[in-house]
Design a protein around this motif. Structure first.
Motif, PDB file in Angstrom:
ATOM      1  N   SER A  88       8.675  47.538  -5.206  1.00  0.00           N
ATOM      2  CA  SER A  88       9.702  48.426  -4.643  1.00  0.00           C
ATOM      3  C   SER A  88      11.096  47.908  -4.963  1.00  0.00           C
ATOM      4  O   SER A  88      11.987  48.684  -5.329  1.00  0.00           O
ATOM      5  CB  SER A  88       9.547  48.535  -3.128  1.00  0.00           C
ATOM      6  OG  SER A  88       8.340  49.149  -2.798  1.00  0.00           O
ATOM      7  N   ALA A 101      10.047  55.540  -3.152  1.00  0.00           N
ATOM      8  CA  ALA A 101       9.434  56.369  -2.100  1.00  0.00           C
ATOM      9  C   ALA A 101       7.918  56.384  -2.241  1.00  0.00           C
ATOM     10  O   ALA A 101       7.187  56.318  -1.241  1.00  0.00           O
ATOM     11  CB  ALA A 101       9.981  57.790  -2.168  1.00  0.00           C
ATOM     12  N   MET A 102       7.426  56.441  -3.479  1.00  0.00           N
ATOM     13  CA  MET A 102       5.983  56.406  -3.713  1.00  0.00           C
ATOM     14  C   MET A 102       5.388  55.095  -3.189  1.00  0.00           C
ATOM     15  O   MET A 102       4.328  55.087  -2.563  1.00  0.00           O
ATOM     16  CB  MET A 102       5.683  56.576  -5.208  1.00  0.00           C
ATOM     17  CG  MET A 102       4.212  56.693  -5.556  1.00  0.00           C
ATOM     18  SD  MET A 102       3.334  55.185  -6.038  1.00  0.00           S
ATOM     19  CE  MET A 102       4.374  54.393  -7.206  1.00  0.00           C
ATOM     20  N   GLY A 104       6.641  53.382  -0.783  1.00  0.00           N
ATOM     21  CA  GLY A 104       6.697  53.493   0.675  1.00  0.00           C
ATOM     22  C   GLY A 104       5.474  54.209   1.225  1.00  0.00           C
ATOM     23  O   GLY A 104       4.880  53.789   2.225  1.00  0.00           O
ATOM     24  N   VAL A 105       5.069  55.286   0.564  1.00  0.00           N
ATOM     25  CA  VAL A 105       3.866  56.023   0.969  1.00  0.00           C
ATOM     26  C   VAL A 105       2.635  55.130   0.807  1.00  0.00           C
ATOM     27  O   VAL A 105       1.759  55.099   1.686  1.00  0.00           O
ATOM     28  CB  VAL A 105       3.725  57.324   0.161  1.00  0.00           C
ATOM     29  CG1 VAL A 105       2.369  57.987   0.389  1.00  0.00           C
ATOM     30  CG2 VAL A 105       4.860  58.286   0.500  1.00  0.00           C
ATOM     31  N   LEU A 106       2.577  54.388  -0.291  1.00  0.00           N
ATOM     32  CA  LEU A 106       1.451  53.479  -0.522  1.00  0.00           C
ATOM     33  C   LEU A 106       1.414  52.380   0.543  1.00  0.00           C
ATOM     34  O   LEU A 106       0.335  51.997   1.019  1.00  0.00           O
ATOM     35  CB  LEU A 106       1.543  52.865  -1.918  1.00  0.00           C
ATOM     36  CG  LEU A 106       0.393  51.980  -2.373  1.00  0.00           C
ATOM     37  CD1 LEU A 106      -0.943  52.710  -2.306  1.00  0.00           C
ATOM     38  CD2 LEU A 106       0.650  51.470  -3.784  1.00  0.00           C
ATOM     39  N   ILE A 108       2.472  52.658   3.662  1.00  0.00           N
ATOM     40  CA  ILE A 108       1.966  53.294   4.888  1.00  0.00           C
ATOM     41  C   ILE A 108       0.451  53.468   4.805  1.00  0.00           C
ATOM     42  O   ILE A 108      -0.273  53.179   5.764  1.00  0.00           O
ATOM     43  CB  ILE A 108       2.678  54.639   5.130  1.00  0.00           C
ATOM     44  CG1 ILE A 108       4.139  54.385   5.499  1.00  0.00           C
ATOM     45  CG2 ILE A 108       1.969  55.449   6.224  1.00  0.00           C
ATOM     46  CD1 ILE A 108       5.013  55.621   5.467  1.00  0.00           C
ATOM     47  N   GLY A 109      -0.044  53.910   3.644  1.00  0.00           N
ATOM     48  CA  GLY A 109      -1.495  54.063   3.470  1.00  0.00           C
ATOM     49  C   GLY A 109      -2.229  52.747   3.598  1.00  0.00           C
ATOM     50  O   GLY A 109      -3.306  52.678   4.211  1.00  0.00           O
ATOM     51  N   THR A 110      -1.648  51.697   3.054  1.00  0.00           N
ATOM     52  CA  THR A 110      -2.285  50.376   3.129  1.00  0.00           C
ATOM     53  C   THR A 110      -2.305  49.860   4.564  1.00  0.00           C
ATOM     54  O   THR A 110      -3.326  49.334   5.029  1.00  0.00           O
ATOM     55  CB  THR A 110      -1.550  49.373   2.213  1.00  0.00           C
ATOM     56  OG1 THR A 110      -1.523  49.900   0.885  1.00  0.00           O
ATOM     57  CG2 THR A 110      -2.233  48.022   2.219  1.00  0.00           C
TER      58      THR A 110
END
Length: 120
Positions: A88, A101-102, A104-106, A108-110
């Motif tokens: 990041s 941002a991608m 960031g989504v990853l 959150i998923g982790t």
């Protein structure tokens, strides 16, 4: 699908995608400084591939019920969190907010994957 299985499938998919991304980037010549004596990028790629391998093996261990390797599932996700934060920063420095941002989504998923997984 139970939560442990979902967590395992998530890590396997992320690990396969990481390996695929690096393979594509290296073979299409999109990795800067790869052809120089500089070691930093080579070590970065190596650690990303080790992380991807650990994610895949950790996920498989959960799906197969290999209890002796189940902790690897947690460890590999910790490795992934480090890789996400590190990557990041690279993309933020380049001003590529979509990539940041991608990640960031990853992240959150982790974190969600880690929270739902339970050792038996």
């Amino acid at each position: 699908m139970d939560k442990n299985r979902a967590s395992a499938v998530f890590t396997i998919i992320v690990g396969v995608l990481m390996m695929g991304m690096w393979t594509m980037l290296v073979f299409t010549g999109q990795v800067p400084y790869l052809d120089t004596p500089q070691v930093e990028i080579k070590l970065h790629i190596f650690t990303e591939l080790v992380t991807a391998g650990a994610l895949i093996l950790g996920g498989i261990s959960v799906l197969r019920g290999w209890e002796s390797l189940n902790r690897l599932h947690y460890v590999s996700q910790g490795m992934l969190i480090y890789a996400i934060i590190n990557s990041s920063g690279y993309y933020i420095d380049l001003g590529e907010t979509a990539m940041a941002a991608m990640f960031g989504v990853l992240l959150i998923g982790t974190l969600a994957s880690m929270l739902v997984f339970r050792l038996d």
